[in-house]
Design a protein around this motif. Structure first.
Motif, PDB file in Angstrom:
ATOM      1  N   LYS A 122      21.982  35.111  34.283  1.00 43.67           N
ATOM      2  CA  LYS A 122      21.697  34.122  33.254  1.00 43.67           C
ATOM      3  C   LYS A 122      22.799  33.078  33.221  1.00 43.67           C
ATOM      4  O   LYS A 122      23.978  33.401  33.331  1.00 43.67           O
ATOM      5  CB  LYS A 122      21.594  34.841  31.905  1.00 43.67           C
ATOM      6  N   SER A 123      22.420  31.825  33.045  1.00 43.33           N
ATOM      7  CA  SER A 123      23.434  30.767  33.013  1.00 43.33           C
ATOM      8  C   SER A 123      23.272  29.918  31.764  1.00 43.33           C
ATOM      9  O   SER A 123      22.327  29.167  31.644  1.00 43.33           O
ATOM     10  CB  SER A 123      23.335  29.899  34.269  1.00 43.33           C
ATOM     11  N   ASP A 124      24.171  30.096  30.837  1.00 44.61           N
ATOM     12  CA  ASP A 124      24.182  29.324  29.602  1.00 44.61           C
ATOM     13  C   ASP A 124      25.180  28.181  29.705  1.00 44.61           C
ATOM     14  O   ASP A 124      26.021  27.999  28.840  1.00 44.61           O
ATOM     15  CB  ASP A 124      24.540  30.228  28.422  1.00 44.61           C
ATOM     16  N   ILE A 125      25.078  27.406  30.745  1.00 44.46           N
ATOM     17  CA  ILE A 125      25.994  26.288  30.969  1.00 44.46           C
ATOM     18  C   ILE A 125      25.272  24.995  30.629  1.00 44.46           C
ATOM     19  O   ILE A 125      24.130  24.778  31.029  1.00 44.46           O
ATOM     20  CB  ILE A 125      26.457  26.250  32.448  1.00 44.46           C
TER      21      ILE A 125
ATOM     22  N   PRO B  43      25.479  21.333  31.593  1.00 43.65           N
ATOM     23  CA  PRO B  43      26.151  20.483  32.576  1.00 43.65           C
ATOM     24  C   PRO B  43      26.730  19.206  31.970  1.00 43.65           C
ATOM     25  O   PRO B  43      27.739  18.693  32.459  1.00 43.65           O
ATOM     26  CB  PRO B  43      25.068  20.178  33.605  1.00 43.65           C
ATOM     27  N   HIS B  44      26.145  18.714  30.884  1.00 41.53           N
ATOM     28  CA  HIS B  44      26.703  17.536  30.204  1.00 41.53           C
ATOM     29  C   HIS B  44      28.070  17.875  29.607  1.00 41.53           C
ATOM     30  O   HIS B  44      29.012  17.081  29.706  1.00 41.53           O
ATOM     31  CB  HIS B  44      25.744  17.038  29.120  1.00 41.53           C
ATOM     32  N   GLN B  45      28.171  19.052  28.994  1.00 44.48           N
ATOM     33  CA  GLN B  45      29.452  19.498  28.465  1.00 44.48           C
ATOM     34  C   GLN B  45      30.458  19.685  29.591  1.00 44.48           C
ATOM     35  O   GLN B  45      31.626  19.316  29.460  1.00 44.48           O
ATOM     36  CB  GLN B  45      29.304  20.807  27.687  1.00 44.48           C
ATOM     37  N   ALA B  46      30.021  20.236  30.711  1.00 46.61           N
ATOM     38  CA  ALA B  46      30.925  20.455  31.846  1.00 46.61           C
ATOM     39  C   ALA B  46      31.519  19.138  32.333  1.00 46.61           C
ATOM     40  O   ALA B  46      32.714  19.064  32.628  1.00 46.61           O
ATOM     41  CB  ALA B  46      30.192  21.167  32.975  1.00 46.61           C
ATOM     42  N   ILE B  47      30.710  18.086  32.396  1.00 46.49           N
ATOM     43  CA  ILE B  47      31.214  16.770  32.817  1.00 46.49           C
ATOM     44  C   ILE B  47      32.213  16.237  31.795  1.00 46.49           C
ATOM     45  O   ILE B  47      33.261  15.696  32.154  1.00 46.49           O
ATOM     46  CB  ILE B  47      30.049  15.779  33.022  1.00 46.49           C
ATOM     47  N   ARG B  48      31.912  16.398  30.505  1.00 46.17           N
ATOM     48  CA  ARG B  48      32.840  15.978  29.448  1.00 46.17           C
ATOM     49  C   ARG B  48      34.170  16.703  29.587  1.00 46.17           C
ATOM     50  O   ARG B  48      35.245  16.096  29.524  1.00 46.17           O
ATOM     51  CB  ARG B  48      32.252  16.306  28.071  1.00 46.17           C
TER      52      ARG B  48
END
Length: 87
Positions: A2-5, A7-12
């Motif tokens: 399961k991936s609760d990532i 990607p917008h937050q990761a870029i921020r």
């Protein structure tokens, strides 16, 4: 797995790490995460010792980890950096 990532937050978070983190050989580091990009800047990499995240063009991503608790710790670091305030 399961991936609760988000990607917008990761870029921020990558931008925060690049702006406020410490320069290291393979990118920048802050709060237990290391951030870097590929040669053209279209792919962003975030990792710690147990989890690797690559965010590609159009926010597609690849996440690698072995155990759920490693991903939870990675998400905790993402959230902590995302919520940091700087003077």
């Amino acid at each position: 797995m399961k991936s609760d990532i988000d990607p917008h937050q990761a870029i921020r978070v990558f931008q925060i790490i690049r702006q406020h983190g410490e320069k290291v050989d393979d990118g920048y580091t802050l709060g237990g995460l290391t951030g870097s990009t590929d040669f053209d800047g279209y792919t962003v990499f975030l990792n710690d010792q147990a989890v690797s995240l690559a965010v590609y063009f159009h926010y597609k991503f690849k996440l690698e980890y072995k155990h759920a608790h490693e991903l939870e710790a990675f998400n905790t670091k993402l959230n902590a950096i995302d919520n940091m305030t700087f003077d």
